[in-house]
Motif scaffolding. Structure first.
Motif, PDB file in Angstrom:
ATOM      1  N   MET A 180      55.322  87.601  57.924  1.00 17.76           N
ATOM      2  CA  MET A 180      56.026  88.375  58.941  1.00 17.76           C
ATOM      3  C   MET A 180      55.012  89.071  59.831  1.00 17.76           C
ATOM      4  O   MET A 180      53.864  89.246  59.448  1.00 17.76           O
ATOM      5  CB  MET A 180      56.930  89.409  58.264  1.00 17.76           C
TER       6      MET A 180
ATOM      7  N   HIS B  66      72.378  89.145  55.536  1.00 19.42           N
ATOM      8  CA  HIS B  66      71.784  89.626  54.275  1.00 19.42           C
ATOM      9  C   HIS B  66      71.289  91.039  54.535  1.00 19.42           C
ATOM     10  O   HIS B  66      70.519  91.264  55.466  1.00 19.42           O
ATOM     11  CB  HIS B  66      70.621  88.698  53.881  1.00 19.42           C
TER      12      HIS B  66
ATOM     13  N   GLU C 112      69.780  94.514  52.438  1.00 17.24           N
ATOM     14  CA  GLU C 112      69.252  94.897  51.136  1.00 17.24           C
ATOM     15  C   GLU C 112      68.412  96.152  51.280  1.00 17.24           C
ATOM     16  O   GLU C 112      67.682  96.318  52.253  1.00 17.24           O
ATOM     17  CB  GLU C 112      68.374  93.734  50.658  1.00 17.24           C
TER      18      GLU C 112
ATOM     19  N   THR D 245      66.098  98.733  48.449  1.00 13.65           N
ATOM     20  CA  THR D 245      65.721  98.912  47.047  1.00 13.65           C
ATOM     21  C   THR D 245      64.468  99.753  46.924  1.00 13.65           C
ATOM     22  O   THR D 245      63.614  99.726  47.801  1.00 13.65           O
ATOM     23  CB  THR D 245      65.478  97.531  46.375  1.00 13.65           C
TER      24      THR D 245
ATOM     25  N   TYR E  20      72.764  95.484  47.900  1.00 15.25           N
ATOM     26  CA  TYR E  20      72.416  94.115  48.218  1.00 15.25           C
ATOM     27  C   TYR E  20      73.669  93.361  48.635  1.00 15.25           C
ATOM     28  O   TYR E  20      74.660  93.366  47.909  1.00 15.25           O
ATOM     29  CB  TYR E  20      71.813  93.493  46.956  1.00 15.25           C
TER      30      TYR E  20
ATOM     31  N   ARG F 112      74.519  89.495  50.256  1.00 13.17           N
ATOM     32  CA  ARG F 112      73.943  88.237  50.723  1.00 13.17           C
ATOM     33  C   ARG F 112      75.060  87.323  51.194  1.00 13.17           C
ATOM     34  O   ARG F 112      76.044  87.126  50.495  1.00 13.17           O
ATOM     35  CB  ARG F 112      73.155  87.557  49.605  1.00 13.17           C
TER      36      ARG F 112
ATOM     37  N   VAL G 160      60.347  88.017  61.429  1.00 15.89           N
ATOM     38  CA  VAL G 160      59.929  86.637  61.657  1.00 15.89           C
ATOM     39  C   VAL G 160      61.177  85.787  61.879  1.00 15.89           C
ATOM     40  O   VAL G 160      62.254  86.104  61.364  1.00 15.89           O
ATOM     41  CB  VAL G 160      59.102  86.097  60.450  1.00 15.89           C
TER      42      VAL G 160
ATOM     43  N   GLN H 193      62.608  82.530  60.706  1.00 17.39           N
ATOM     44  CA  GLN H 193      62.372  81.549  59.662  1.00 17.39           C
ATOM     45  C   GLN H 193      63.032  80.237  60.072  1.00 17.39           C
ATOM     46  O   GLN H 193      64.214  80.227  60.419  1.00 17.39           O
ATOM     47  CB  GLN H 193      62.982  82.084  58.350  1.00 17.39           C
TER      48      GLN H 193
ATOM     49  N   LEU I 151      64.696  87.192  60.201  1.00 11.05           N
ATOM     50  CA  LEU I 151      64.408  88.069  59.071  1.00 11.05           C
ATOM     51  C   LEU I 151      63.721  89.340  59.575  1.00 11.05           C
ATOM     52  O   LEU I 151      62.733  89.272  60.293  1.00 11.05           O
ATOM     53  CB  LEU I 151      63.475  87.395  58.058  1.00 11.05           C
TER      54      LEU I 151
ATOM     55  N   HIS J  26      58.366  97.361  54.925  1.00  9.93           N
ATOM     56  CA  HIS J  26      57.475  97.355  53.764  1.00  9.93           C
ATOM     57  C   HIS J  26      56.761  98.696  53.643  1.00  9.93           C
ATOM     58  O   HIS J  26      56.462  99.347  54.632  1.00  9.93           O
ATOM     59  CB  HIS J  26      56.419  96.247  53.912  1.00  9.93           C
TER      60      HIS J  26
ATOM     61  N   LEU K  59      58.612  95.384  49.642  1.00 12.12           N
ATOM     62  CA  LEU K  59      59.806  95.425  50.486  1.00 12.12           C
ATOM     63  C   LEU K  59      60.697  96.611  50.109  1.00 12.12           C
ATOM     64  O   LEU K  59      60.974  96.837  48.936  1.00 12.12           O
ATOM     65  CB  LEU K  59      60.575  94.110  50.329  1.00 12.12           C
TER      66      LEU K  59
ATOM     67  N   GLN L 226      68.848  90.513  57.579  1.00 12.42           N
ATOM     68  CA  GLN L 226      68.625  89.132  57.992  1.00 12.42           C
ATOM     69  C   GLN L 226      69.909  88.555  58.567  1.00 12.42           C
ATOM     70  O   GLN L 226      70.999  88.826  58.053  1.00 12.42           O
ATOM     71  CB  GLN L 226      68.161  88.283  56.791  1.00 12.42           C
TER      72      GLN L 226
ATOM     73  N   PHE M 145      72.251  81.730  53.939  1.00  6.66           N
ATOM     74  CA  PHE M 145      70.988  81.839  53.226  1.00  6.66           C
ATOM     75  C   PHE M 145      71.167  81.173  51.860  1.00  6.66           C
ATOM     76  O   PHE M 145      72.275  81.142  51.323  1.00  6.66           O
ATOM     77  CB  PHE M 145      70.605  83.310  53.067  1.00  6.66           C
ATOM     78  N   SER M 146      70.087  80.660  51.300  1.00  6.51           N
ATOM     79  CA  SER M 146      70.179  79.960  50.015  1.00  6.51           C
ATOM     80  C   SER M 146      70.785  80.894  48.970  1.00  6.51           C
ATOM     81  O   SER M 146      70.524  82.090  48.990  1.00  6.51           O
ATOM     82  CB  SER M 146      68.803  79.490  49.575  1.00  6.51           C
TER      83      SER M 146
END
Ligand SMILES: [Zn+2]
Lengths: 117, 223
Positions: free
Chosen positions: A1, A24, A26, A28, A46, A48, A86, A88, A94, A98, A104, A109, A115-116
């Motif tokens: 990124m 997505h 998230e 944490t 979270y 997704r 970035v 993707q 995304l 950080h 992260l 996203q 997304f997978s």
């Protein structure tokens, strides 16, 4: 990124408005937060592949941390503390925040395909 | 001597941080070792330092790191395909049935897993509980011994002295080699200990203290 550049991010965000997209989100501080510091709390959330449509998207912020808000017909999605981004595979946007050690802390996203999972 | 050792943990790198010395010792004795790895650590926070992974590329990167570590340790690996941070929400008896089928195939004499609920991460506790349930479902005559690993700050107070205390300092180089295969994770977790070969005496002692012993409780299936 790479570090967020507001104009470039705004340009990409606008490409996702008024169409069904997958999101997505998230945040944490890790599963070990209260293990290493007994005064700390483990918190996180979270989501997704929520399927949503937003008609307005905006990046705000200064310095090196940004906020992104997505306005939907019946509500909002936002994330705070974003530092990097970035594209993707050219189609999945995304964004993440950080900490100094590269861990992260938050992610937002957006993609037209899931997304997978 | 053990016939075959099966290690059951949820994350790529649990095997290296938690049991690499013990594994190396078994491999030196010629005992086959198989790692049943629950997830690909998809939700890890460490993205390398400086960061080179992101949420979407991390699973494939960690899968490769896992394969590298298992190669370094000279062990077999089976990836179970669960998703990081979600194991506790899965149906435990389904996981236990899957593990039991794999154990009946491999026929180990020893299983190493986490000690629920004394293993800090929810995945560790859930996977450990499923592993112990899997073994308890086996007929007593064919049940492998279970070594359960606790990692909370208070486990000795809570559970007493571990039954198995492996001094793995002779295998620390191998353990560091395995840990460092997990490039995206190692620096975030180890900090300055990452550069093990060039550590000064103080830090080497710190590394030995932190990583030089692997401790386990023998699970009592009668209680
Ligand atoms: Zn773990």
């Amino acid at each position: 990124m790479k570090s967020i550049e507001m104009e470039k991010v705004q340009e990409q965000l606008d490409r996702f408005t008024n169409k069904a997209v997958y999101v997505h989100v998230e945040t944490t501080n890790g599963a070990y937060a209260s293990h290493f510091d007994d005064k700390a709390y483990n918190v996180g959330a979270y989501v997704r592949n929520a399927e949503v449509t937003f008609h307005q998207a905006k990046i705000v912020g200064s310095g090196n941390a940004y906020r992104v808000g997505l306005k939907m017909e019946k509500g909002w999605i936002y994330a705070e503390g974003l530092t990097d981004w970035v594209m993707q595979e050219e189609s999945k946007m995304l964004m993440a925040g950080h900490d100094r050690e590269g861990r992260l802390m938050v992610a937002l996203q957006i993609s037209e395909t899931p997304f997978s999972y | 001597m053990e016939k075959h050792v099966v290690v059951i943990y949820p994350h790529p790198d649990d095997e290296s941080f938690g049991a690499a010395g013990t594994i190396a010792k078994f491999r030196e004795q010629g005992v086959p070792v198989t790692y049943l790895c629950g997830t690909l650590g998809e939700m890890g926070r460490n993205m390398g330092s400086p960061t080179f992974a992101n949420r979407e590329t991390l699973p494939e990167i960690r899968k490769q790191e896992l394969l590298n570590a298992c190669k370094a340790l000279d062990i077999q690996v089976q990836m179970l395909g669960y998703r990081d941070k979600t194991i506790e929400y899965e149906n435990r008896s389904q996981i236990a049935d899957d593990l039991k089928a794999r154990l009946e195939e491999i026929k180990p004499s020893l299983v190493i897993t986490h000690y629920p609920p004394h293993a800090v991460h929810p995945d560790h506790n859930a996977m450990g509980a499923a592993a112990i349930e899997a073994v308890s479902l086996m007929e007593p005559e064919v049940r492998p011994t279970v070594w359960a690993q606790a990692i909370t700050n208070t486990y000795v107070e809570d559970l007493g002295k571990p039954h198995v205390i492996n001094d793995i300092r002779p295998y620390l180089d191998k353990k560091m080699e395995a840990i460092l295969c997990h490039t995206s994770q190692a620096s975030g977790i180890l900090g300055q200990l990452t550069d093990y070969e060039n550590l000064d005496k103080d830090l080497k002692e710190k590394a030995e203290k932190r990583l030089g012993y692997e401790q386990f409780y023998i699970w009592d299936f009668e209680k």
